[in-house]
Design an enzyme around this catalytic site. Sequence first.
Site, PDB file in Angstrom:
ATOM      1  CG  HIS A  15      -0.170  -0.338   2.633  1.00 48.72           C
ATOM      2  ND1 HIS A  15       0.182   0.601   3.463  1.00 48.72           N
ATOM      3  CD2 HIS A  15       0.110  -1.310   3.064  1.00 48.72           C
ATOM      4  CE1 HIS A  15       0.694   0.242   4.410  1.00 48.72           C
ATOM      5  NE2 HIS A  15       0.587  -1.003   4.210  1.00 48.72           N
ATOM      6  CB  ALA A  16      -0.005   4.941   0.054  1.00 43.23           C
TER       7      ALA A  16
END
Length: 99
Positions: A15-16
């Site tokens: 994810h980010a």
Amino acid sequence: MKEFTYTVTDKDGMHARPAGRLAACAKQFASSVSVRANGKTADGKRLISLMMLGAVLGTTLTFSVSGEDEDRAARALEQFCHTQWNIGGVVLNDDTLEN
């Protein structure tokens, strides 16, 4: 060129947060960094490119590092994967991953 693999152990995948930290680590080096997974290749210095790989728990990432400081860069990136990837996340061991 130096290559290594890493299997994602974060239950949330890439994810980010880990993608951003990985890109920041890669940007410290002059060498080019590419990451392959799921039949796609990403620029290891670009957060969005890394997230587009769709790497989830259990995905094997193949890193390719090429350039004047490839030895140092590959070592740093591999160390990042094994020690920094899951900060703030859940770390699962190999026995937890389903084959």
